[in-house]
Write an enzyme that holds these catalytic residues in place. Structure first.
Site, PDB file in Angstrom:
ATOM      1  N   HIS A  72      21.270  51.339  80.426  1.00  0.00           N
ATOM      2  CA  HIS A  72      22.478  50.784  79.744  1.00  0.00           C
ATOM      3  C   HIS A  72      23.091  51.847  79.031  1.00  0.00           C
ATOM      4  O   HIS A  72      22.588  52.891  78.380  1.00  0.00           O
ATOM      5  CB  HIS A  72      21.958  49.822  78.756  1.00  0.00           C
ATOM      6  CG  HIS A  72      21.520  48.553  79.165  1.00  0.00           C
ATOM      7  ND1 HIS A  72      22.382  47.458  79.243  1.00  0.00           N
ATOM      8  CD2 HIS A  72      20.520  48.082  79.792  1.00  0.00           C
ATOM      9  CE1 HIS A  72      21.679  46.574  79.837  1.00  0.00           C
ATOM     10  NE2 HIS A  72      20.781  46.605  80.241  1.00  0.00           N
ATOM     11  N   TYR A 201      24.821  42.051  70.023  1.00  0.00           N
ATOM     12  CA  TYR A 201      24.363  41.770  68.917  1.00  0.00           C
ATOM     13  C   TYR A 201      25.438  41.133  68.167  1.00  0.00           C
ATOM     14  O   TYR A 201      26.695  41.342  67.906  1.00  0.00           O
ATOM     15  CB  TYR A 201      24.323  43.207  68.155  1.00  0.00           C
ATOM     16  CG  TYR A 201      22.949  43.897  68.631  1.00  0.00           C
ATOM     17  CD1 TYR A 201      21.687  44.194  67.905  1.00  0.00           C
ATOM     18  CD2 TYR A 201      22.936  44.703  69.686  1.00  0.00           C
ATOM     19  CE1 TYR A 201      20.694  44.817  67.939  1.00  0.00           C
ATOM     20  CE2 TYR A 201      21.865  45.140  70.001  1.00  0.00           C
ATOM     21  CZ  TYR A 201      20.717  45.362  69.192  1.00  0.00           C
ATOM     22  OH  TYR A 201      19.499  46.190  69.687  1.00  0.00           O
ATOM     23  N   PRO A 293      13.513  44.783  63.916  1.00  0.00           N
ATOM     24  CA  PRO A 293      13.840  45.294  65.325  1.00  0.00           C
ATOM     25  C   PRO A 293      15.136  45.428  65.533  1.00  0.00           C
ATOM     26  O   PRO A 293      15.741  45.684  66.780  1.00  0.00           O
ATOM     27  CB  PRO A 293      13.194  44.108  66.175  1.00  0.00           C
ATOM     28  CG  PRO A 293      13.173  42.858  64.790  1.00  0.00           C
ATOM     29  CD  PRO A 293      13.004  43.750  63.514  1.00  0.00           C
ATOM     30  N   LYS A 297      13.806  50.385  67.109  1.00  0.00           N
ATOM     31  CA  LYS A 297      13.274  51.783  66.995  1.00  0.00           C
ATOM     32  C   LYS A 297      11.759  51.766  66.977  1.00  0.00           C
ATOM     33  O   LYS A 297      11.142  52.805  66.800  1.00  0.00           O
ATOM     34  CB  LYS A 297      13.969  52.309  65.499  1.00  0.00           C
ATOM     35  CG  LYS A 297      15.025  52.621  65.589  1.00  0.00           C
ATOM     36  CD  LYS A 297      15.531  53.722  66.514  1.00  0.00           C
ATOM     37  CE  LYS A 297      16.906  53.815  66.841  1.00  0.00           C
ATOM     38  NZ  LYS A 297      17.398  54.528  68.141  1.00  0.00           N
ATOM     39  N   TYR A 385      21.540  55.053  67.835  1.00  0.00           N
ATOM     40  CA  TYR A 385      20.984  53.921  68.545  1.00  0.00           C
ATOM     41  C   TYR A 385      20.256  54.573  69.862  1.00  0.00           C
ATOM     42  O   TYR A 385      19.053  54.233  70.208  1.00  0.00           O
ATOM     43  CB  TYR A 385      22.120  53.029  69.083  1.00  0.00           C
ATOM     44  CG  TYR A 385      21.444  51.824  69.707  1.00  0.00           C
ATOM     45  CD1 TYR A 385      21.152  50.605  68.772  1.00  0.00           C
ATOM     46  CD2 TYR A 385      21.078  51.791  71.068  1.00  0.00           C
ATOM     47  CE1 TYR A 385      20.742  49.494  69.239  1.00  0.00           C
ATOM     48  CE2 TYR A 385      20.473  50.556  71.419  1.00  0.00           C
ATOM     49  CZ  TYR A 385      20.353  49.459  70.780  1.00  0.00           C
ATOM     50  OH  TYR A 385      19.912  48.337  71.517  1.00  0.00           O
TER      51      TYR A 385
END
Length: 390
Positions: A72, A201, A293, A297, A385
């Site tokens: 991704h 998200y 979560p 990580k 990220y």
């Protein structure tokens, strides 16, 4: 029994360290409290940083990852229906993440250890660590009621938050920092196509939601729930209805629903133990730190711990250089705290907190507006990220 490195915990971090050490001729034994079948039944995170993928390839367990892992180049952040795409490739100069489930990572590692005759003891009980101040510590344990002992040079605790390793460090020798969040994540796994090519998200006044995937035909979805909720409170129908309310209408309209094949609620906390080394004991992964979560990580931090400890042990056994072992805790914690910051800030941005007032919610909106309008903010987000360098 005698070995060089005694590893408590047969999850992905313990197996990965054992595999890497084996490839360099360094012996280890892994002690696991549960059966292999039980370990593989646990559904966990599935977003891997590039550094984690590279480490798996170094351990010669990257073949399946490279064949079926879903690469991704970005994610979508949605705030009350307004979307912001974070394009990792553009913002970081080419970095990506890969969706590949922790269960698959663990299965690949088990196969590799078995192929190389790696020593793994399952269903161990009454584990205790002794003589860490000496050059020959040992681990006592039981299997089927029979007393056993493992002598080693070093003990590595990969046994999670509730394991014995961290508790072996005297209270006056360790500091623990924790923040417990007043909600959990209800997650389901369903044999349905993902609703989007990218992870979504979403913040909504009813709470957080996440749309993720495991494969083109297997989806993973989450919604924020009250800390006291039980799985049995949530039928599949109730879950799908709630998810549709929290994600953008375009996504809700194309969402394919179906029976859940796994459903669970995970509490959220931020936790760090310092130090991560005491005498000849080294803590790795959840034994030393927990992250919510939200930032994906947990497994990646465990992998970076393994990287630092593996490099340190390699220097010690091949060159007699102890510096890496001495520096392990400081080096690992530097990356841990940065990742904790990212996961904490993303959790604060995207979740509904019952105690928050109007001012805090205005700040949350302003934070999203800044992220959407600023390339610098997006670059900082993307850098965290995809994973900070080791």
């Amino acid at each position: 029994m005698r070995t060089q490195v005694g590893i408590i915990g047969g999850g992905p971090s313990g197996l990965l360290l054992s595999q890497l050490l084996h490839l360099q001729g360094i012996e280890s034994v892994v002690l696991e409290r549960k059966t292999q079948e039980y370990v593989l039944s646990r559904i966990r995170a599935g977003v891997l940083e590039a550094g984690t993928c590279d480490l798996l390839r170094k351990a010669k367990v990257g073949q399946n990852l490279d064949m079926v892992g879903d690469v991704h180049s970005g994610i979508d952040i949605v705030f009350n229906g307004e979307a912001c795409n974070i394009n990792f490739t553009r913002l970081t100069g080419g970095d990506t993440v890969t969706v590949y489930g922790q269960t698959e990572v663990t299965r690949d590692l088990y196969k590799a250890r078995e192929a190389m005759n790696g020593v793994i003891e399952y269903s161990v009980d009454d584990v205790a660590i002794h003589d860490l101040h000496t050059t020959s510590p040992h681990i006592s344990y039981k299997v089927d009621g029979q007393d056993k002992q493992l002598e080693c040079d070093f003990v590595v605790g990969c046994d999670g938050y509730h394991g014995v390793s961290r508790q072996t460090i005297p209270h006056h020798q360790r500091e623990e920092y924790e923040s417990v969040y007043p909600f959990g994540w209800l997650g389901i796994l369903s044999e349905t196509p993902p609703v989007s090519d990218e992870l979504i998200y979403a913040y909504h006044e009813r709470g957080f939601a996440l749309c993720s995937m495991r494969s083109p035909t297997l989806s993973r979805y989450y919604v924020q729930v009250d800390a006291g909720d039980k799985v049995e409170d949530w039928s599949d129908e109730r879950f799908w209805d709630e998810l549709k309310r929290r994600i953008p209408k375009q996504a809700a309209d194309r969402l394919v629903t179906g029976p859940s094949i796994e459903k669970s609620i995970a509490p959220l906390r931020s936790f760090v133990c310092e130090p991560m080394r005491w005498q000849n004991l080294f803590l790795v992964g959840d034994a030393a730190h927990i992250v919510p979560p939200t930032g994906a990580k947990g497994l990646n931090l465990a992998a970076s711990d393994v990287h630092y400890l593996y490099e340190a042990m390699l220097a010690y056994y091949q060159k007699g250089d102890k510096q890496g072992l001495e520096n392990y805790s400081d080096q690992a914690l530097s990356r841990v705290w940065k990742s904790e910051r990212f996961a904490w800030s993303l959790t604060k941005l995207l979740h509904y907190f019952p105690e928050d007032g109007v001012f805090t919610n205005k700040m949350r909106q302003a934070e999203f507006d800044y992220l959407k309008s600023s390339q610098a903010a997006q670059s900082s987000f993307a850098e965290s990220y995809v994973g900070l360098p080791y």
